[in-house]
Scaffold this motif. Structure first.
Motif, PDB file in Angstrom:
ATOM      1  N   THR A   1      -5.509  74.261  41.342  1.00  0.00           N
ATOM      2  CA  THR A   1      -5.065  74.863  40.075  1.00  0.00           C
ATOM      3  C   THR A   1      -5.639  76.267  39.880  1.00  0.00           C
ATOM      4  O   THR A   1      -6.204  76.604  38.846  1.00  0.00           O
ATOM      5  N   VAL A   2      -5.475  77.067  40.928  1.00  0.00           N
ATOM      6  CA  VAL A   2      -5.902  78.467  40.892  1.00  0.00           C
ATOM      7  C   VAL A   2      -4.669  79.353  41.014  1.00  0.00           C
ATOM      8  O   VAL A   2      -3.782  79.102  41.833  1.00  0.00           O
ATOM      9  N   SER A   3      -4.603  80.385  40.177  1.00  0.00           N
ATOM     10  CA  SER A   3      -3.511  81.359  40.210  1.00  0.00           C
ATOM     11  C   SER A   3      -4.081  82.719  40.588  1.00  0.00           C
ATOM     12  O   SER A   3      -5.073  83.162  39.995  1.00  0.00           O
ATOM     13  N   ILE A   4      -3.457  83.360  41.571  1.00  0.00           N
ATOM     14  CA  ILE A   4      -3.859  84.707  41.982  1.00  0.00           C
ATOM     15  C   ILE A   4      -2.610  85.581  41.913  1.00  0.00           C
ATOM     16  O   ILE A   4      -1.620  85.299  42.592  1.00  0.00           O
ATOM     17  N   ILE A   5      -2.650  86.621  41.090  1.00  0.00           N
ATOM     18  CA  ILE A   5      -1.452  87.408  40.816  1.00  0.00           C
ATOM     19  C   ILE A   5      -1.764  88.894  40.956  1.00  0.00           C
ATOM     20  O   ILE A   5      -2.756  89.384  40.391  1.00  0.00           O
ATOM     21  N   ALA A   6      -0.937  89.604  41.695  1.00  0.00           N
ATOM     22  CA  ALA A   6      -1.093  91.053  41.848  1.00  0.00           C
ATOM     23  C   ALA A   6       0.269  91.719  41.753  1.00  0.00           C
ATOM     24  O   ALA A   6       1.227  91.286  42.410  1.00  0.00           O
ATOM     25  N   LEU A   7       0.368  92.751  40.937  1.00  0.00           N
ATOM     26  CA  LEU A   7       1.606  93.525  40.781  1.00  0.00           C
ATOM     27  C   LEU A   7       1.271  95.000  40.907  1.00  0.00           C
ATOM     28  O   LEU A   7       0.238  95.455  40.408  1.00  0.00           O
ATOM     29  N   SER A   8       2.151  95.751  41.549  1.00  0.00           N
ATOM     30  CA  SER A   8       1.947  97.198  41.651  1.00  0.00           C
ATOM     31  C   SER A   8       3.285  97.918  41.581  1.00  0.00           C
ATOM     32  O   SER A   8       4.293  97.429  42.097  1.00  0.00           O
ATOM     33  N   ASN A   9       3.305  99.070  40.942  1.00  0.00           N
ATOM     34  CA  ASN A   9       4.517  99.891  40.898  1.00  0.00           C
ATOM     35  C   ASN A   9       4.382 101.152  41.740  1.00  0.00           C
ATOM     36  O   ASN A   9       5.239 102.032  41.691  1.00  0.00           O
ATOM     37  N   LYS A  10       3.281 101.247  42.502  1.00  0.00           N
ATOM     38  CA  LYS A  10       3.070 102.373  43.427  1.00  0.00           C
ATOM     39  C   LYS A  10       2.892 101.780  44.814  1.00  0.00           C
ATOM     40  O   LYS A  10       1.958 101.019  45.038  1.00  0.00           O
ATOM     41  N   TYR A  11       3.779 102.106  45.728  1.00  0.00           N
ATOM     42  CA  TYR A  11       3.884 101.373  46.982  1.00  0.00           C
ATOM     43  C   TYR A  11       2.553 101.234  47.714  1.00  0.00           C
ATOM     44  O   TYR A  11       1.853 102.202  47.970  1.00  0.00           O
ATOM     45  N   THR A  12       2.248  99.972  48.028  1.00  0.00           N
ATOM     46  CA  THR A  12       1.019  99.666  48.747  1.00  0.00           C
ATOM     47  C   THR A  12       1.107  98.257  49.313  1.00  0.00           C
ATOM     48  O   THR A  12       1.794  97.392  48.762  1.00  0.00           O
ATOM     49  N   HIS A  13       0.420  98.041  50.429  1.00  0.00           N
ATOM     50  CA  HIS A  13       0.300  96.702  50.994  1.00  0.00           C
ATOM     51  C   HIS A  13      -0.897  95.963  50.403  1.00  0.00           C
ATOM     52  O   HIS A  13      -1.084  94.774  50.673  1.00  0.00           O
ATOM     53  N   LYS A  14      -1.692  96.670  49.612  1.00  0.00           N
ATOM     54  CA  LYS A  14      -2.883  96.048  49.044  1.00  0.00           C
ATOM     55  C   LYS A  14      -2.531  94.837  48.188  1.00  0.00           C
ATOM     56  O   LYS A  14      -3.311  93.885  48.090  1.00  0.00           O
ATOM     57  N   THR A  15      -1.366  94.879  47.579  1.00  0.00           N
ATOM     58  CA  THR A  15      -0.927  93.774  46.729  1.00  0.00           C
ATOM     59  C   THR A  15      -1.016  92.436  47.460  1.00  0.00           C
ATOM     60  O   THR A  15      -1.354  91.411  46.860  1.00  0.00           O
TER      61      THR A  15
END
Length: 396
Positions: free
Chosen positions: A358-372
């Motif tokens: 029950t762990v949620s990991i969320i990443a959003l980006s609007n500047k292109y990157t693979h870091k997401t």
């Protein structure tokens, strides 16, 4: 300058568990405290102890600083256990030219993570008896030319269809000066000989066309437009007050923009009005509400969850597979890792749902990157996920 939002401003449903600290007692002794995160579909989950939050916040913050770097990352990042936020960070610009910064309330294009939400909507309609997975698509969309393709094949990417982003580039298929719609995608399939990548049901082939058609099926069986259905069935019931479907290019200046890695703004184009496969804007906090709701059997039945979180494609050996609207890694040791990533223009996204933890990991980006997509590297900290990272990957 504050960015004008595309949706009306509603009262924010506070994430109760993320901001309250109860120092008077050990919260581990209260395993049935309710995490009020999913609107009408809250669910009882064990309350996380303050010590757990404190220890893991420090770890996740170090992880974020190593792999993301707020001075360069433009977007939002969030990690939660049992719906309770352990760590979140927001940085960069939603609309740099206007000086509009990204905050926890800024909707960002979530790209193909939209497919998870579309799939859950289809499953909820199936629960209501309005859609049957194994009926031909043609039963719902009579124009559709391939008789053997079923709704389930759209959901699990086994339809064999070509990607509309590619076949609209074929000579004589589409005038790129005209904005493409979901209905246009169906009409092209019905009237142009764009062909198939493979025969229906024979192999996995990730394809945005599948989910553009699912949006049309949703519209057909409900008699309402897809954005309205999503609002009524998902966003409003879950309290996702900063989430919406973008379906009007005339309002392109009212939403967060998309950038290259050097902050060169990317223009909207003729493909940017097709939805179902993409075009949902949301925030990490709203996506957390969605993820938590999927644990609630009243929101999505156990039967539907069993259909969603199982693999359907075993033609090739390996750990990668796809359920209904969700990617997965199925390890030989039995562990399963569920997630969905996305990319559209400069927008990249990742939603990891560690079901048994029950762990949620969320990443959003609007500047292109693979870091997401570094979200994967955080999973082994919270559960038994036997990833093998090279030294180079570990040092990234």
């Amino acid at each position: 300058m504050k960015l004008k939002q595309y949706i009306p401003l509603f009262s924010i449903l506070l994430l109760v568990a993320c901001n309250k600290k109860d120092n008077s007692r050990d919260s581990d002794n209260n395993p049935n405290d309710t995490a009020l995160l999913a609107g009408d579909f809250s669910i009882k989950l064990p309350k996380v102890s303050t010590r757990f939050i404190s220890d893991n916040k420090a770890f996740v913050e170090r992880f974020y600083n190593k792999h993301y770097n707020a001075s360069d990352y433009s977007g939002g990042f969030l990690v939660a256990k049992n719906g309770q936020i352990i760590y979140e960070n927001y940085s960069g610009y939603a609309y740099k030219e206007k000086g509009a910064k990204i905050t926890e309330d800024t909707p960002i294009h979530i790209a193909s993570v939209s497919k998870m939400i579309t799939a859950v909507t289809v499953m909820k309609l199936a629960e209501e008896g309005k859609i049957k997975f194994d009926l031909p698509v043609k039963n719902y969309l009579p124009e559709f030319p391939y008789e053997k393709t079923t709704v389930r094949m759209l959901l699990n990417h086994r339809s064999g269809l070509r990607n509309y982003a590619y076949f609209t580039a074929d000579k004589g298929v589409w005038d790129k000066k005209k904005t493409l719609t979901n209905q246009d995608v169906l009409t092209i399939l019905a009237t142009k000989n764009v062909g198939l990548e493979s025969q229906p049901g024979t192999r996995f082939g990730y394809c945005n066309t599948n989910y553009a058609l699912l949006a049309l099926i949703i519209e057909k069986v409900t008699g309402k437009k897809y954005p309205t259905v999503m609002k009524e069935m998902i966003f409003e019931p879950l309290g996702m007050t900063h989430t919406f479907v973008f379906d009007d290019l005339k309002k392109k200046d009212e939403v967060s923009q998309s950038y290259k890695g050097n902050y060169l703004r990317l223009a909207f184009e003729f493909l940017d009005q097709v939805y179902g496969d993409k075009n949902i804007y949301s925030t990490p906090r709203d996506l957390l509400k969605f993820d938590i709701a999927t644990y609630n059997d009243d929101f999505l039945s156990q039967e539907m969850k069993a259909e969603m979180f199982k693999g359907y494609s075993y033609e090739r050996k390996g750990t990668r597979n796809y359920g209904l609207g969700v990617r997965m890694l199925e390890f030989e040791t039995g562990q399963k890792y569920f997630f969905h990533n996305g990319w559209w223009h400069g927008n990249t996204s990742s939603l990891v749902t560690l079901r048994k933890d029950t762990v949620s990991i969320i990443a959003l980006s609007n500047k292109y990157t693979h870091k997401t997509y570094q979200t994967k590297k955080l999973a082994p900290h919270f559960g038994d996920y036997p990833f093998k990272f090279s030294k180079e990957e570990s040092d990234e």
